[in-house]
Write a protein that holds these residues in place. Structure first.
Motif, PDB file in Angstrom:
ATOM      1  N   MET A 150       6.182 -18.272 -24.645  1.00  0.00           N
ATOM      2  CA  MET A 150       5.901 -18.214 -23.209  1.00  0.00           C
ATOM      3  C   MET A 150       4.475 -18.680 -22.919  1.00  0.00           C
ATOM      4  SD  MET A 150       7.530 -14.447 -22.383  1.00  0.00           S
ATOM      5  CE  MET A 150       6.632 -14.274 -20.846  1.00  0.00           C
ATOM      6  N   GLU A 153       4.083 -22.486 -23.356  1.00  0.00           N
ATOM      7  CA  GLU A 153       4.661 -23.272 -22.265  1.00  0.00           C
ATOM      8  C   GLU A 153       3.863 -23.116 -20.969  1.00  0.00           C
ATOM      9  OE1 GLU A 153       6.994 -25.610 -22.711  1.00  0.00           O
ATOM     10  OE2 GLU A 153       6.519 -25.005 -24.771  1.00  0.00           O
ATOM     11  N   TRP A 158       4.656 -26.353 -19.300  1.00  0.00           N
ATOM     12  CA  TRP A 158       6.004 -26.585 -19.799  1.00  0.00           C
ATOM     13  C   TRP A 158       6.180 -27.945 -20.468  1.00  0.00           C
ATOM     14  CZ3 TRP A 158       7.990 -21.930 -19.419  1.00  0.00           C
ATOM     15  CH2 TRP A 158       7.511 -21.097 -18.415  1.00  0.00           C
ATOM     16  N   ASN A 161       7.890 -27.948 -24.355  1.00  0.00           N
ATOM     17  CA  ASN A 161       9.354 -27.881 -24.385  1.00  0.00           C
ATOM     18  C   ASN A 161       9.975 -29.235 -24.066  1.00  0.00           C
ATOM     19  OD1 ASN A 161      10.005 -25.332 -25.223  1.00  0.00           O
ATOM     20  ND2 ASN A 161      10.572 -24.535 -23.220  1.00  0.00           N
ATOM     21  N   THR A 312       9.483 -16.678 -16.271  1.00  0.00           N
ATOM     22  CA  THR A 312       8.723 -17.357 -17.328  1.00  0.00           C
ATOM     23  C   THR A 312       9.450 -17.277 -18.657  1.00  0.00           C
ATOM     24  OG1 THR A 312       6.665 -16.806 -16.192  1.00  0.00           O
ATOM     25  CG2 THR A 312       6.489 -17.462 -18.488  1.00  0.00           C
ATOM     26  N   THR A 316      11.445 -20.479 -20.562  1.00  0.00           N
ATOM     27  CA  THR A 316      11.034 -20.856 -21.916  1.00  0.00           C
ATOM     28  C   THR A 316      12.229 -21.070 -22.828  1.00  0.00           C
ATOM     29  OG1 THR A 316       8.940 -19.663 -21.688  1.00  0.00           O
ATOM     30  CG2 THR A 316       9.689 -20.116 -23.925  1.00  0.00           C
TER      31      THR A 316
END
Length: 469
Positions: A150, A153, A158, A161, A312, A316
């Protein structure tokens, strides 16, 4: 095995289990077998045909039981316990029979909605913020890994990812040297490397120093490194140190870092109002974990993980192939952690909390803490013994220090004593380091432990120590 055979064999196993609970104190705490001894008794190849169940049980008792270290033993004072109570065992039997996979609401609505409610119950018991959301992970290590991902990211908007780590900024993760090693493992698994870890200095109580944390974060920023996450601990594994959550939370928030709190062992004690102050400041956390399977009588594995912003966590982990898309407006816990398939862990929580009540669980914890304080007083007044740390809740450490002996010899003697105590089998303790010197660590927390077990174990330690010197 048909249903009739199953019923007959199941009754036999339940009789064995009940007998085991009654006589577990008769076993040596730690397995007395030599390395390779169990494996040597097992055939090299699997059987081609089925074998009678009676033979399986006979070999279980002959081969397996002697090689078991008995975590439910009332004189198990080594690691934080993995407690088992009868209601928890019964719940696990039901879950095993049903074979529930709680990955989606549709794959078992009862599993999902019971889990939601049990997390709400635990949140009420610990007086956690009412707007937090929770999930049952297998262990605190998994919850920490989720928190690291978390944080990664969130700190990269983000991007990792989506695109991987190749263009990601340098990130930093902060904790104290007393914290659990799960953060280091999580950082490695997240592809961020050990170099991204920062170990914040601690004070005389071995708690993280907020001023040092702030200075390290400022230095990282000057060097182009982005603070991503701070992990504070309430009840460290080695000595039970408790970090000042309020001050750390302010610093983490000022630096945009995710704030994760690990109370894996000590969290259960927070159901007692007199210990709840150790969680003061928890409202500033983004992620929090504690393990009911350590000190609440709930069978391993059961780790309660709470987050401030469920979006969040879900963002993730969420992956939605067509075969997993179901109805909207329900909780699908597959998006809340590492695993797709998930065990129905909430049933044992339900059984245990209803069977003992919150006050019954408080009584167990209070007894353990009271006996730890009494033992600490005994250690302080026992000739040639030194209480080194604690007690913090039910955890302390000590060393054997005969008068006139130099530190180097004391350290060697401490290790010899621990090995002799554990080889004896009457009780089971562990080793840790305090100021880079070995000490013997004792933690009271097994469900079946009574005051007499604590004092008898200490008498045995003193007896063995006198024999060594």
């Amino acid at each position: 095995m048909d249903s009739r055979e199953f019923q007959k064999n199941a009754h036999e196993i339940v009789d064995w289990m009940a007998g085991y609970m009654d006589k577990v104190a008769d076993y040596p705490v730690r397995a007395q077998t030599a390395p390779g001894e169990i494996k040597a008794q097992l055939p090299a190849l699997p059987p081609e045909g089925g074998e009678p169940f009676a033979d399986l049980m006979a070999d279980f008792e002959r081969i397996i039981v002697p090689g078991v270290t008995h975590w439910q033993h009332p004189r198990f004072f080594a690691y934080f316990p993995a407690n088992v109570t009868p209601p928890s065992v019964l719940a696990e039997m039901l879950v095993s029979a049903m074979g529930v996979n709680a990955m989606l609401w549709e794959t078992s609505p009862a599993a999902t909605e019971l889990e939601e409610q049990m997390l709400a119950w635990l949140g009420t018991m610990l007086k956690l913020p009412k707007d937090w959301s929770g999930v049952i992970q297998d262990t605190a290590s998994s919850a920490t890994f989720c928190a690291v991902l978390m944080a990664r990211e969130r700190a990269t908007d983000w991007a990792v990812n989506a695109d991987g780590l190749q263009d990601a900024p340098k990130l930093a993760f902060y904790t104290s040297a007393e914290a659990h090693s799960s953060l280091e493992k999580a950082v490695k698994m997240a592809g961020l490397g050990r170099a991204s870890l920062r170990f914040v200095p601690t004070d005389k109580d071995r708690a993280m120093q907020p001023a040092a944390l702030a200075a390290m974060m400022e230095e990282d920023r000057k060097n182009g490194v982005k603070p991503a996450m701070v992990m504070a601990t309430v009840g460290t594994t080695g000595v039970g140190a408790c970090d000042p959550l309020q001050a750390i939370g302010i610093i983490a928030r000022a630096n945009g870092a995710l704030f994760h709190v690990d109370a894996a062992w000590a969290g259960s004690a927070m159901i007692c109002p007199e210990f709840r102050h150790l969680l003061d400041g928890i409202e500033s956390a983004d992620s929090f974990v504690f393990n009911p399977h350590k000190w609440m009588g709930v069978q391993f594995d059961c780790s309660a993980h709470y987050v401030r912003e469920r979006e969040t966590l879900v963002r993730t982990f969420s992956i939605a192939p067509a075969y997993l898309k179901t109805r909207e407006g329900v909780t699908d816990y597959r998006d809340w952690g590492i695993q797709l398939g998930r065990r129905m862990r909430a049933l044992k929580l339900w059984f245990v909390i209803r069977s003992y009540g919150v006050e019954g669980l408080r009584t167990m914890i209070r007894n353990h803490v009271a006996w730890a304080r009494e033992l600490a007083d005994v250690i302080r007044t026992t000739d040639d013994f030194e209480l080194v740390t604690g007690p913090i809740l039910s955890l302390m450490s000590f060393r054997y220090r005969p008068k006139g002996m130099e530190d180097e010899a004391v350290d060697a003697l401490s290790d010899r004593l621990l090995q002799a105590v554990n080889d004896d089998g009457f009780t089971y303790l562990t080793r840790t380091l305090v100021d880079d010197r070995p000490v013997i660590r004792i933690q009271i927390g097994a469900v079946q432990t009574e005051r007499s077990h604590v004092m008898a174990a200490w008498d045995k330690v003193v007896e063995i120590a006198r024999g060594l010197s």
